[in-house]
Design an enzyme around this catalytic site. Structure first.
Site, PDB file in Angstrom:
ATOM      1  N   GLY A  77       0.814  -1.204  -0.040  1.00  0.00           N
ATOM      2  CA  GLY A  77      -0.168   0.117   0.096  1.00  0.00           C
ATOM      3  C   GLY A  77       0.853   1.325  -0.184  1.00  0.00           C
ATOM      4  O   GLY A  77       0.463   2.493  -0.202  1.00  0.00           O
ATOM      5  N   ASP A 207      26.213  -9.383 -15.931  1.00  0.00           N
ATOM      6  CA  ASP A 207      25.766 -10.248 -14.887  1.00  0.00           C
ATOM      7  C   ASP A 207      24.440 -10.986 -15.428  1.00  0.00           C
ATOM      8  O   ASP A 207      23.365 -11.271 -14.741  1.00  0.00           O
ATOM      9  CB  ASP A 207      25.182  -9.336 -13.775  1.00  0.00           C
ATOM     10  CG  ASP A 207      24.879 -10.075 -12.468  1.00  0.00           C
ATOM     11  OD1 ASP A 207      25.594 -11.177 -12.108  1.00  0.00           O
ATOM     12  OD2 ASP A 207      24.002  -9.747 -11.678  1.00  0.00           O
TER      13      ASP A 207
END
Length: 946
Positions: A77, A207
């Site tokens: 929220g 990566d």
């Protein structure tokens, strides 16, 4: 403790922590002898590891508590910028990933928000993050998950906003779906193609690992965190991956290359190595460095020193064949045989310790895998006689099973194919040499982005391209490579809106290719690319010349049914269309489309593209219904053939929205542009200029719907995207500026509109032959502004000049210009001239548009203005009566404005009737324009009837 001492202590701890008891004691003794001042600290760390010391784990536990607490989750929220966190997707001690919705009502969008632990972020993270966002903005690929946004929470926790990908890591997906060897290789080739796309756009991932290569619900790979490993931890939460190191050697050790471990220069070869590690795991189920768990130090040592076992041997040696059998559907011996030979060699070539011995690019790795899948010789092993002959035999098994009577023929044929393959090898060697040069060129270019090289100055995509251009001149011994790089980088500049820079590079590329005696098709491609640059710059004659040259070469070189030939012809139609030679352009486009349909390629992406361009041209000449039908067909084909997220599909949906807008179907138009923007969030970054086009179209629909505040916001976003991304010198900026000025003019904000139009006029080329439609319409808008300001003489000046540029305007544009000139003549007191223009314009627009189209209201309004000014009260009354009937049906604010003029005229003879009209239209006008608008106040006065 100094940083150097901490590094020594960390290295010693990693070396001893997983060693046997005897080795641990030896290593501790050696370290204590060399560094007695650190002996106590090392002993405390090792004791804490054995005892799981709560004090040692407290910092990680604290972060885990904040970010992974399921009960009364404090983050759900929460709003971070425009993003509201809705659901926790993944979690771990290093951070958490949330599903989020955009909450600022700009448009609907779902994204993944990654919250990072503050302990994992360096003090310079913000600067590096901004630099990386600049570089990532240059990427645009359907298989790359884009970085959307980022920032810092009130608690100081950094976060990233990424495309949300509903999928799982590539190794997990392959295992769960039971993909065989061929299917795994086909999927992996898509990954290689995507990585190669990034390399060509000057980005090294650094990566690559399964957790950063997800496979979505459609079975397509999606690359995550592209380049983010240079900035922050990218731990694969929930997937059990090793974490990315947080020192200057940013990497995941198990998937890192030797040069990353050593801390030396990173190039495209770095990603090739990581791809090799991923492929090893895909085909064996284990790491190239074995199945036992190792410390980070041991993995780094293995990366540098250990030569991986052949994948086929690794399965045999570790006894993992039974597990792989269940995944691949092969017996253990068959799986070993599949891996033995070519696949072993391909993977081990990608895993060479020396970058120069690996594949020169991700594309080269994918090419070798595809050669393997096709049964062709691969480049990862020598092409001796036995090897070439065995490949030939496998591809031609049935003919070679014939009787011995053809043995002599087979021997002759084998010799022929050997010679043919030798020629292919020679060409491949030349191509490999060129690839090495290109790889070296790109390595230097990537090094330019290093903070050690640029001394803290963040390079933009354009900066890197400029650096690359200066380096191209060093390739003097390879003019063809030099020319091709210039062509590629010229097209990159063109995509970024740097048209002048693109044109210069593409001109050089053509000259270099010509001097190097490039083959005909290469020359044709160079002419074609240069034509596109001329077209974007507005030099349409030069664009036509170059395209006709490309077309002539392709006609002489390619067969008559070749798709590229037809597409070139279609592009010529677009150039003719841009020149205002619309009927001629339509004829050429139609011939190209008919040729494609006749050749059985009527539903290819190129044919769909031609349909869309043809629809635009038909609409331009007033063949409205044909255009609409073709737009609808184009979108349907694009959705089915290209896919719902293909960039061209989104553009075609928007083009349909433009057509609907011109038909007065404003709500349907708004919905199309909103849909394009919704899908665009999954395809492009918000800063991509295509979103400026979508926002402008949305603004136009909202303007006609009377939602002027929303329209202004959309036009402002459109202008800001282009100004920020392409700059004010881009031809597209004038279009955005014009749209924003237009909505301000409709709102009655004349001062702000005047500022923008003055700027627009300053951007017009001095050579009027270089003008385009937007150039002309800036003058038309300037005339409307002068009318609103009450300056009839200035209005006539602006509205007369476009007459010489009528060919650049559409039918609707020309009729609107006639209407506006009639209004200016009315204001100047030239009533007879005004009446002639306005009655003709109203007749023509009613013949052009569907009955009751709201756009006719402004033409009726102009006639009523003329009646008021000339004292002819009956003028326009009949037309106004038709407008009144239309108003009852549509209630549009533009109709209401026209009826306001009618009410003013009516008030002189029938004040009560005028008040009735005013009372009916006033709520709509007030809601749309506001009670302070001068036009609303004029209508309000009519309510005070005697």
């Amino acid at each position: 403790m100094t940083p150097a001492q901490w590094t020594l202590l960390q290295t010693a701890f990693e070396s001893a922590v997983n060693a046997s008891a005897r080795e641990r004691a030896e290593r501790i003794e050696t370290f204590n002898d060399a560094h007695p001042e650190l002996a106590a600290e090392l002993g405390a760390l090792l004791d804490a590891d054995l005892n799981h010391d709560d004090d040692l784990m407290a910092p990680v536990a604290a972060v885990a508590t904040i970010l992974s607490e399921e009960q009364a989750d404090p983050w759900l929220g929460r709003t971070l910028g425009p993003w509201t966190l809705r659901k926790r997707l993944a979690q771990g001690g290093m951070g958490a990933v949330f599903l989020a919705d955009r909450s600022d009502e700009t448009y609907s969008q779902t994204a993944a928000v990654k919250l990072m632990a503050t302990q994992l972020v360096g003090s310079d993270a913000d600067r590096r993050f901004q630099a990386e966002r600049q570089i990532l903005a240059s990427l645009n690929h359907p298989f790359i998950a884009n970085l959307i946004d980022g920032g810092t929470t009130d608690e100081g926790v950094p976060y990233l906003v990424m495309d949300y990908v509903d999928g799982c890591p590539i190794d997990q997906h392959s295992n769960e779906k039971g993909l065989g060897v061929n299917d795994r290789l086909t999927l992996f080739c898509k990954v290689c193609d995507t990585v190669d796309h990034a390399h060509r756009n000057l980005v090294v991932h650094r990566d690559l690992k399964p957790s950063n290569i997800l496979v979505d619900q459609r079975g397509d790979p999606r690359l995550l965190d592209f380049g983010i490993a240079k900035l922050l931890d990218t731990a694969a939460l929930g997937h059990g991956e090793a974490i990315t190191r947080l020192d200057h050697r940013v990497m995941t050790p198990e998937y890192a290359s030797p040069e990353q471990v050593r801390g030396t220069a990173v190039t495209v070869a770095t990603d090739v190595y990581s791809l090799g590690v991923v492929l090893y795991r895909l085909l064996t189920g284990q790491s190239p460095y074995g199945t036992t768990r190792k410390s980070g130090h041991e993995i780094e040592h293995a990366v540098i020193e250990h030569t991986p076992d052949r994948p086929s041997h690794a399965i045999r040696a570790t006894g993992s064949a039974d597990a792989m059998l269940r995944q691949f559907g092969l017996s253990a011996p068959r799986l070993q045989r599949r891996l033995n030979g070519d696949l072993d060699n391909i993977i081990l070539k990608a895993l060479q310790k020396e970058p120069a011995r690996r594949y020169p690019s991700a594309a080269a790795l994918a090419d070798d895998l595809r050669r393997y899948l096709a049964g062709e010789p691969v480049h990862a092993r020598g092409d001796g006689w036995l090897y070439v002959t065995s490949k030939f035999a496998k591809r031609h098994a049935w003919p070679l099973s014939l009787a011995a009577v053809v043995v002599i023929g087979v021997a002759t044929q084998t010799g022929f194919y050997t010679q043919k393959l030798k020629a292919e090898r020679d060409r491949a060697n030349m191509a490999a040499a060129q690839s090495r040069q290109v790889a070296g060129f790109l390595a230097n270019l990537f090094d330019s982005a290093s903070p050690h090289t640029n001394k803290g100055v963040t390079p933009t995509a354009v900066d890197l391209l400029e650096i690359g251009v200066s380096d191209i001149d060093m390739l003097t011994n390879q003019p063809r490579v030099q020319a091709e790089l210039k062509r590629i980088m010229g097209n990159s500049f063109l995509g970024l809106g740097e048209v002048e820079r693109a044109r210069a590079l593409l001109t050089d590329a053509l000259a270099t290719k010509t001097a190097a005696s490039a083959n005909a098709l290469d020359l044709a491609e160079a002419h074609h690319n240069l034509s596109e640059a001329h077209r974007h710059f507005g030099d349409l004659k030069d664009a036509e010349r170059e395209l006709r040259t490309a077309l002539e070469i392709r006609e002489q070189t390619l067969p008559p049914d070749n798709e590229l030939l037809h597409f070139t012809l279609a592009r010529l139609g677009v150039v003719l269309f841009d020149q205002g030679r619309v009927p001629e352009g339509i004829d050429v486009e139609q011939r190209a489309l008919d040729a494609m349909i006749a050749a059985g390629r009527g539903e290819t992406p190129a044919a769909i593209d031609i349909r869309g361009n043809l629809a635009n041209a038909l609409d331009r000449v007033g063949r409205t219904q044909e255009a609409g039908a073709l737009h609808v067909e184009t979108v349907a084909l694009s959705e089915r053939i290209d896919g719902p997220l293909d960039p061209n599909t989104l553009i075609r949906i928007a083009n349909l929205g433009l057509w609907l807008n011109r038909q007065g179907e404003y709500e349907a138009s708004r919905a199309r542009f909103a849909e394009s923007l919704r899908r665009s969030a999954e395809v492009w970054p918000a800063s991509n200029d295509i979103n400026a086009f979508f926002q402008g179209g949305l603004g136009s629909a909202l303007l006609h719907l009377g939602r002027l505040d929303e329209a202004l916001a959309a036009y402002a976003r459109s202008e800001r995207i282009t100004r920020t991304g392409l700059g004010k010198t881009s031809p597209r900026y004038l279009k955005r500026l014009r749209g924003l000025a237009n909505v301000l003019l409709h709102r009655g904000d004349l001062d702000r509109a005047a500022v923008l139009l003055k700027e627009g006029r300053s951007l017009l080329p001095e050579d009027t032959t270089q003008w385009n439609r937007d150039s002309v319409l800036v003058l038309v808008l300037s005339g409307r502004l002068a009318l609103a300001q009450g300056d009839a003489a200035q209005a006539l000046t602006w509205l007369t000049r476009p007459e010489a540029q009528r060919a650049r305007l559409s039918v609707r544009d020309r009729l609107a210009l006639k209407r506006d000139r009639g209004r200016a003549l009315t204001a100047a007191g030239r009533f007879d001239d005004a009446r002639m223009l306005l009655t003709d314009a109203l007749t023509e627009i009613e013949q052009t548009l569907a009955p009751g189209h709201v756009e006719t209201a402004s033409y009726v309004s102009a006639l009523i203005e003329l009646g008021l000014a000339s004292g002819n009260r009956a003028l326009g009354a009949q037309a106004a009566q038709r407008l009144w009937a239309q108003w009852v049906d549509d209630g549009n604010w533009q109709s209401a404005l026209a009826l306001g003029h009618y009410a003013r005229a009516l008030s002189q003879s029938d004040p009560v009737g005028a008040a009735t009209v005013a009372r009916d239209i006033l709520p709509v006008l007030t809601d749309t324009l506001g009670s302070d608008d001068r036009r609303v106040r004029a209508v309000s006065k009519l309510l005070a009837t005697p």
